[in-house]
Design a protein around this motif. Structure first.
Motif, mmCIF file in Angstrom:
data_model
loop_
_atom_site.group_PDB
_atom_site.id
_atom_site.type_symbol
_atom_site.label_atom_id
_atom_site.label_comp_id
_atom_site.label_asym_id
_atom_site.label_seq_id
_atom_site.Cartn_x
_atom_site.Cartn_y
_atom_site.Cartn_z
ATOM 1 N N CYS A 34 -0.275 26.493 -19.778
ATOM 2 C CA CYS A 34 1.091 26.244 -20.236
ATOM 3 C C CYS A 34 1.521 27.280 -21.265
ATOM 4 O O CYS A 34 0.692 27.918 -21.916
ATOM 5 C CB CYS A 34 1.230 24.847 -20.831
ATOM 6 S SG CYS A 34 0.202 24.555 -22.277
ATOM 7 N N ASP A 55 -0.031 17.890 -19.999
ATOM 8 C CA ASP A 55 1.216 18.351 -19.398
ATOM 9 C C ASP A 55 1.240 19.866 -19.458
ATOM 10 O O ASP A 55 0.969 20.463 -20.507
ATOM 11 C CB ASP A 55 2.413 17.780 -20.167
ATOM 12 C CG ASP A 55 3.719 18.356 -19.674
ATOM 13 O OD1 ASP A 55 4.142 17.981 -18.567
ATOM 14 O OD2 ASP A 55 4.321 19.174 -20.400
ATOM 15 N N SER A 78 1.376 15.197 -15.099
ATOM 16 C CA SER A 78 0.960 14.040 -15.895
ATOM 17 C C SER A 78 2.056 12.991 -16.044
ATOM 18 O O SER A 78 1.794 11.868 -16.482
ATOM 19 C CB SER A 78 0.525 14.505 -17.290
ATOM 20 O OG SER A 78 1.651 14.878 -18.078
ATOM 21 N N LYS A 80 4.784 13.358 -18.002
ATOM 22 C CA LYS A 80 5.461 13.405 -19.300
ATOM 23 C C LYS A 80 6.957 13.630 -19.155
ATOM 24 O O LYS A 80 7.771 12.921 -19.764
ATOM 25 C CB LYS A 80 4.871 14.510 -20.182
ATOM 26 C CG LYS A 80 5.491 14.527 -21.584
ATOM 27 C CD LYS A 80 4.954 15.659 -22.451
ATOM 28 C CE LYS A 80 5.644 16.972 -22.154
ATOM 29 N NZ LYS A 80 5.256 18.035 -23.100
#
Length: 397
Positions: A34, A55, A78, A80
């Protein structure tokens, strides 16, 4: 550099590389998957830490959702973003998370009841599917395979027929049902040969007037063959990155309008072999297709540029009355659309009912004479009666 076309072959299977990487990311947090993203803290308060930590993304398209909307999140991971969206759209809205990874789906569903209890409503659904094939419910395919194991080539044809039927009779995401489609750093993970279909699917599921807000990784130059053929770089959101201009063109080719860069990361997220990779968030609207009707409408581009050109090569000169069809008039003057505040509407004095409208002549002069909107016989004289004049003593002049 050599550009890898959709017909070229990679030295590995993209889907397997991506699936394995994100299965591992569902089990253990992987920071390298990420880019730093700032979310609105108040929407994170009800979300369990595990979902936040696992996430993986590069932007926050959830901030563009509105109350009451139906939102589809492609590659929901996930969950989120879906739980943030659930709060934004409210009890009257709906959120559908689509993912191909069973471990991510399990993680997202793990806290679904707990979060629904905190919100006081349950408006989130997680479904298994490929984001480039939003018609096919893969959980139904799995159920069919459990009852009809495949052991021969002939049975493969039966599976293909069943999948075709499922797309028609039990469509995962039906046509024209979403107000908003979002995705966060996932489109780059799709195989090159499937990306055109992917944008077509986004367009298909959106309602007319709906929009896509996509955050993804883009690059300033074509990735080298060495980058393209590194499975860790593909699953790491590098090898499959769109070139910046290509990313916008994919939306245009699918039929979108009002395509706009909302955010572009100034400093590159990563640089490999001199090629810069950064996050970009793009918004695009659906709804410019359909017939063009003449209703004597015009728009005036208010500036600041001398002229602008839309995706259909219509040119609007600053300050000039430009003749447009009824569809374009609605698009350009929509207060909630991408061109809000840029065009002044010039409606006809006598409205032409849509049922009586004739086809718009696209070959005509782009300038709309004022008499076209007022009527050829308009010879009215209106003088001020003085009541609207400015009183020097009032301080308005």
């Amino acid at each position: 550099m050599t550009k890898l076309s959709p017909t070229d072959s990679l030295t590995y299977d993209v889907e397997t590389a991506v699936l394995q990487r994100y299965q591992a990311g569902a089990r253990e947090t992987e920071a390298c998957l990420c880019a730093p993203v700032a979310y609105e803290d108040r929407y994170l308060e009800i979300i369990p830490p595990e979902l936040i930590e696992k996430d993986y993304g590069c932007g926050d398209p959830s901030r563009y959702a509105k109350a009451g909307e139906t939102v589809v999140d492609l590659g929901s991971g996930s969950g989120k973003a879906c739980y943030i969206l659930a709060q934004k759209v409210g009890a009257n809205g709906r959120v559908i998370g689509v993912d191909f990874n069973d471990e991510m789906l399990g993680l997202a569903r793990k806290y679904q009841a707990e979060i629904a209890a905190k919100l006081g409503y349950n408006n989130v659904q997680f479904v298994k599917g490929k984001i480039q094939d939003l018609a096919l419910n893969l959980e139904l395919v799995q159920d069919w395979l459990a009852a009809h194991p495949i052991t021969t080539v002939e049975q493969v044809a039966h599976l293909e027929a069943e999948m075709a039927k499922l797309r028609q009779t039990q469509t995962l995401i039906p046509d024209n049902t979403a107000d908003l489609v979002v995705s966060n750093c996932v489109l780059n993970l799709v195989r090159p040969e499937d990306k055109k279909q992917l944008f077509g699917e986004i367009y298909r599921v959106l309602k007319r007037g709906g929009r896509a807000v996509i955050a993804d990784i883009v690059c300033d130059e074509e990735p080298t063959p060495a980058i393209l053929n590194d499975p860790s770089l593909w699953s790491g959101c590098i090898a499959g990155a769109f070139q910046e201009a290509e990313f916008l063109k994919m939306f245009a080719d699918a039929g979108f309008y009002g395509i706009e860069i909302l955010e572009r990361q100034e400093k590159p997220w990563q640089v490999i072999d001199g090629i810069e990779f950064r996050s970009m968030t793009v918004r695009a609207f659906k709804g410019k297709d359909g017939p063009c009707w003449e209703r004597n409408q015009a728009v005036i581009y208010t500036g600041p540029w001398l002229q602008v050109q839309d995706d259909d090569n219509h040119t609007y000169m600053r300050g000039e009355r430009t003749a447009v069809c009824d569809k374009t008039f609605g698009i350009l003057t929509n207060p909630d659309g991408p061109y809000a505040g840029q065009f002044a509407p010039v409606a006809p004095l006598q409205e032409i009912p849509l049922a009586d409208a004739k086809p718009f002549d696209c070959s005509r002069s782009s300038w709309r004479h004022p008499q076209e909107t007022k009527g050829l016989d308009y010879r009215v004289t209106v003088m001020s009666d003085g009541s609207a004049c400015c009183d020097p003593n009032s301080g308005c002049c």
